[in-house]
Design an enzyme around this catalytic site. Structure first.
Site, mmCIF file in Angstrom:
data_model
loop_
_atom_site.group_PDB
_atom_site.id
_atom_site.type_symbol
_atom_site.label_atom_id
_atom_site.label_comp_id
_atom_site.label_asym_id
_atom_site.label_seq_id
_atom_site.Cartn_x
_atom_site.Cartn_y
_atom_site.Cartn_z
ATOM 1 N N TYR A 66 51.711 107.317 1.548
ATOM 2 C CA TYR A 66 52.607 106.345 2.206
ATOM 3 C C TYR A 66 54.010 106.940 2.345
ATOM 4 O O TYR A 66 54.626 106.856 3.415
ATOM 5 C CB TYR A 66 52.634 105.043 1.403
ATOM 6 C CG TYR A 66 53.505 103.982 2.028
ATOM 7 C CD1 TYR A 66 53.128 103.341 3.205
ATOM 8 C CD2 TYR A 66 54.724 103.630 1.453
ATOM 9 C CE1 TYR A 66 53.933 102.378 3.783
ATOM 10 C CE2 TYR A 66 55.539 102.668 2.018
ATOM 11 C CZ TYR A 66 55.138 102.043 3.192
ATOM 12 O OH TYR A 66 55.941 101.090 3.775
ATOM 13 N N LYS B 261 56.242 107.780 5.769
ATOM 14 C CA LYS B 261 57.550 107.189 6.087
ATOM 15 C C LYS B 261 58.636 108.263 6.149
ATOM 16 O O LYS B 261 59.617 108.120 6.890
ATOM 17 C CB LYS B 261 57.891 106.096 5.076
ATOM 18 C CG LYS B 261 56.985 104.863 5.203
ATOM 19 C CD LYS B 261 57.104 104.192 6.578
ATOM 20 C CE LYS B 261 56.271 102.930 6.678
ATOM 21 N NZ LYS B 261 56.446 102.216 7.952
#
Ligand SMILES: NC(=O)c1ccc[n+]([C@@H]2O[C@H](COP(=O)([O-])OP(=O)(O)OC[C@H]3O[C@@H](n4cnc5c(N)ncnc54)[C@H](O)[C@@H]3O)[C@@H](O)[C@H]2O)c1
Length: 251
Positions: free
Chosen positions: A145, A149
């Protein structure tokens, strides 16, 4: 405030959480808003709703084209649809890496690619990407994740450079843990949801989760024509988590 009067906006992942709050706020401030989502069935008027999967280029192109026709043009894109993953680099297999990067990074690319020809015709063109504190802080058990990002953050800067001379601003927001259905699902899956929630709240100096409305407010700030000199920035909406170093209470 009606700073969005006459402007047309598209919000991906706009059926839930941060995207929903953003779509409603932009509409309340005068914009005509189209939502693009995997499942837009809960989206009500005055918001327009389009079903699309940001991992499917054809469905993105068709939804963006339909929204632009209905709205009569496009000024603002909120690239917000995203998905999560848990674990260290040892825990996610290649298929999971490809799945999450496809949604979180290439999904934004597909939407921007379809929208740019229309944004070039706008007098107030702006793109806001929903990034995360995971781009700027190492969070445990979030390798995939955070990597996705981090890519969104760098993509935001590169897009801002590429399109500044076309009059298109590109910025991102970096929320801390926000109280949305997504985090609700994570808490429900925890062994002890109350303890997990308390740990997430304690991680933020404000001692509470960020609200979807607070992230929407920051997105609207960046998208507004009032912010015409702001491009290539990230705005933290994280209860102080990135920038502050507090001493323990009482010390
Ligand atoms: N909630 C948090 O703590 C938090 C923190 C930082 C960043 N973010 C980011 O905010 C964004 C929104 O998260 P949220 O918490 O509001 O989540 P949410 O689950 O409440 O909403 C996400 C929406 O995106 C849609 N979506 C997911 N995959 C899609 C796809 N392939 N195509 C089209 N739509 C899709 C879902 O249907 C849903 O309506 C995400 O990019 C997330 O990474 C969330």
């Amino acid at each position: 405030m009606s700073d969005f009067e006459g402007l047309r906006a598209l919000v991906t992942g706009g059926a839930s959480g941060i995207g929903r709050a953003t779509a409603e706020l932009l509409a309340a401030r005068g914009a005509q808003v189209a939502v693009l989502d995997l499942d837009p069935t809960s989206v009500d008027k005055p918001l327009l709703a389009y079903r699309a999967d940001v991992t499917d280029d054809t469905s993105v192109r068709e939804a963006v084209a339909a929204a632009v026709t209905e709205l009569g043009g496009l000024d603002i894109v909120i690239n917000n649809a995203g998905t999560g993953a848990r674990g260290t680099v040892e825990d996610n297999n290649d298929a999971e890496w490809h799945r999450v990067l496809d949604v979180n990074v290439i999904g934004m690319v597909r939407v921007a690619r379809a929208a740019l020809p229309h944004l070039r015709r706008s007098q107030h063109a702006a793109i806001v990407n929903t990034c995360s504190i995971g781009a700027t802080a190492g969070l445990p058990q979030r390798a995939l994740y955070c990597a996705s990002k981090g890519a969104v953050y760098s993509l935001t800067l590169a897009m801002a450079a590429d399109h500044v001379r076309e009059g298109i601003r590109v910025n991102c927001v970096n929320p801390g843990t926000a109280d949305t259905p997504w985090v609700g699902r994570l808490l429900d899956a925890a062994d002890d949801p109350a303890a997990e929630r308390a740990a997430l709240e304690a991680r933020q100096p404000t001692g509470r989760l960020v609200s979807a409305a607070e992230v929407a407010g920051a997105i609207a700030y960046l998208a507004s024509p009032l912010s015409g000199a702001t491009t290539g920035t990230s705005l933290a909406v994280d209860g102080g988590m990135q920038g502050l170093r507090l001493r323990p209470v009482g010390q």
